[in-house]
Write an enzyme that holds these catalytic residues in place. Structure first.
Site, PDB file in Angstrom:
ATOM      1  N   TYR A 132      78.309 108.509  37.601  1.00 22.44           N
ATOM      2  CA  TYR A 132      78.161 107.340  38.494  1.00 22.44           C
ATOM      3  C   TYR A 132      76.802 108.007  39.249  1.00 22.44           C
ATOM      4  CZ  TYR A 132      80.053 103.926  41.913  1.00 22.44           C
ATOM      5  OH  TYR A 132      80.074 102.723  42.728  1.00 22.44           O
TER       6      TYR A 132
ATOM      7  N   GLY B 144      92.822 104.320  55.041  1.00 19.70           N
ATOM      8  CA  GLY B 144      92.000 103.129  54.579  1.00 19.70           C
ATOM      9  C   GLY B 144      91.731 102.242  55.842  1.00 19.70           C
ATOM     10  N   ASN B 145      90.819 101.154  55.445  1.00 26.37           N
ATOM     11  CA  ASN B 145      90.383 100.363  56.549  1.00 26.37           C
ATOM     12  C   ASN B 145      91.271  99.679  57.132  1.00 26.37           C
ATOM     13  OD1 ASN B 145      87.116 100.472  56.148  1.00 26.37           O
ATOM     14  ND2 ASN B 145      87.949  99.995  53.990  1.00 26.37           N
TER      15      ASN B 145
ATOM     16  N   ASP C 112      93.078  98.733  42.587  1.00 21.37           N
ATOM     17  CA  ASP C 112      93.973  98.784  43.998  1.00 21.37           C
ATOM     18  C   ASP C 112      93.638  97.670  44.890  1.00 21.37           C
ATOM     19  OD1 ASP C 112      94.632  99.921  46.250  1.00 21.37           O
ATOM     20  OD2 ASP C 112      93.141 101.894  46.268  1.00 21.37           O
TER      21      ASP C 112
ATOM     22  N   ASP D  17      89.300 107.530  48.191  1.00 14.98           N
ATOM     23  CA  ASP D  17      90.454 106.821  47.608  1.00 14.98           C
ATOM     24  C   ASP D  17      90.462 106.422  46.106  1.00 14.98           C
ATOM     25  OD1 ASP D  17      88.864 105.011  48.247  1.00 14.98           O
ATOM     26  OD2 ASP D  17      90.430 103.713  49.050  1.00 14.98           O
ATOM     27  N   ARG D  18      89.382 105.798  45.694  1.00 14.96           N
ATOM     28  CA  ARG D  18      89.124 105.419  44.237  1.00 14.96           C
ATOM     29  C   ARG D  18      88.974 106.826  43.421  1.00 14.96           C
ATOM     30  NH1 ARG D  18      83.829 101.874  43.715  1.00 14.96           N
ATOM     31  NH2 ARG D  18      84.830 101.505  41.748  1.00 14.96           N
TER      32      ARG D  18
ATOM     33  N   ILE E 135      96.752 103.221  57.509  1.00 14.36           N
ATOM     34  CA  ILE E 135      96.863 104.667  56.744  1.00 14.36           C
ATOM     35  C   ILE E 135      98.183 104.884  56.383  1.00 14.36           C
ATOM     36  CG2 ILE E 135      97.029 107.077  57.940  1.00 14.36           C
ATOM     37  CD1 ILE E 135      95.422 105.977  60.526  1.00 14.36           C
TER      38      ILE E 135
ATOM     39  N   ASP F 176      96.238 109.219  53.651  1.00 17.92           N
ATOM     40  CA  ASP F 176      95.066 108.051  53.126  1.00 17.92           C
ATOM     41  C   ASP F 176      94.758 107.175  54.067  1.00 17.92           C
ATOM     42  OD1 ASP F 176      93.474 106.973  51.264  1.00 17.92           O
ATOM     43  OD2 ASP F 176      94.824 105.584  50.890  1.00 17.92           O
TER      44      ASP F 176
ATOM     45  N   GLY G  53      84.330 105.747  47.188  1.00 18.32           N
ATOM     46  CA  GLY G  53      85.240 105.997  48.104  1.00 18.32           C
ATOM     47  C   GLY G  53      86.344 107.034  47.619  1.00 18.32           C
TER      48      GLY G  53
END
Length: 255
Positions: free
Chosen positions: A100, A8-9, A129, A109-110, A12, A6, A107
């Site tokens: 949506y 992420g900003n 999260d 991840d969501r 990781i 995963d 995202g």
């Protein structure tokens, strides 16, 4: 074995599953300046400590919200693990109806979190999260992903406070002994920690009011262990939810 990643900003997160069990996981700082060789050597050395070798991995699945880093990690998997990773998109079999306007804006991840949480609990949910941004995702009991909310993350808020003031220091993000701070550091901790929990409780309350029911609220992400116990609304912490969701999606795609 399955490698789940995963991106992420800020971090990781990656882990290795043996059948349905997460055997081990790690977190690295996300950096677009690291080369594939640098990432590869880190991955290999960490895995070797647990006697996991490239030939042991049957596949890899990746979720990313950082486009510049995605091809670097792809190259790592192809070069060091000798297979092509699956890259999660909004078209994957999440087991949810995405209500949506544009699902491709969500995202990944969501969506992975929502899929894992719904698979586990099979009820109406709010998934909080705690990452670089704090996201709130809402799922109904019949598997409809309604959307949610996005707020600045706690670390981001703390960094902005320090960067835009002349005398306020960086502080450790831990719960202070009291709401009333007795020095500058504990005063900042109080405002950040207790104030942020108020944000979480208010948003989850308003979401449930719009849904017209009380729902289960769960938390994941790096700061979940710090914040969730202080909130009034979060009922359970699922620290490996994203990695578990990636393993779930990999199996669905494989099947």
């Amino acid at each position: 074995m399955l490698l789940t990643i995963d991106i992420g900003n800020s971090q990781i997160a990656f882990g290795v599953f043996e059948q349905d069990t997460l055997r081990v996981s790690w977190r690295l700082a996300t950096s677009a300046t690291k080369t594939a060789d640098e990432y590869g050597s880190i991955f290999i050395s960490l895995m070797r400590e647990y006697n996991i070798h490239p030939k042991d991995l049957d596949g890899t699945i990746v979720s990313s919200v950082v486009p510049p880093v995605t091809p670097i990690i792809e190259q790592v998997i192809e070069t060091y693990f000798h297979h092509c990773p699956l890259l999660v998109t909004a078209d994957y079999p999440f087991g949810l109806t995405l209500q949506y306007a544009n699902p491709h804006e969500i995202g990944t991840d969501r969506l992975v979190n929502a899929a894992a949480a719904y698979e586990r609990f099979q009820t109406s949910l709010i998934i909080v999260d705690f990452g670089t941004a704090t996201t709130f995702c809402t799922v109904t009991s019949d598997g409809r992903y309604l959307g949610g909310a996005i707020a600045p993350g706690l670390k981001s808020s703390a960094s902005v406070l320090h960067a835009h003031t002349a005398k306020l220091p960086n502080v450790e993000l831990v719960r202070p002994k009291s709401v009333i701070g007795t020095d500058t550091a504990t005063s900042i901790q109080s405002g950040l920690i207790f104030g942020y929990c108020g944000l979480v409780d208010e948003l989850t309350t308003r979401i449930q009011q719009e849904m017209g029911q009380t729902v289960r609220v769960i938390a994941t992400g790096g700061l979940a262990a710090v914040l969730a116990p202080i909130t009034r609304s979060i009922q359970e912490i699922c620290p490996y939810l994203t990695l578990e969701g990636l393993a779930l999606l990999y199996q669905r795609v494989k099947d």
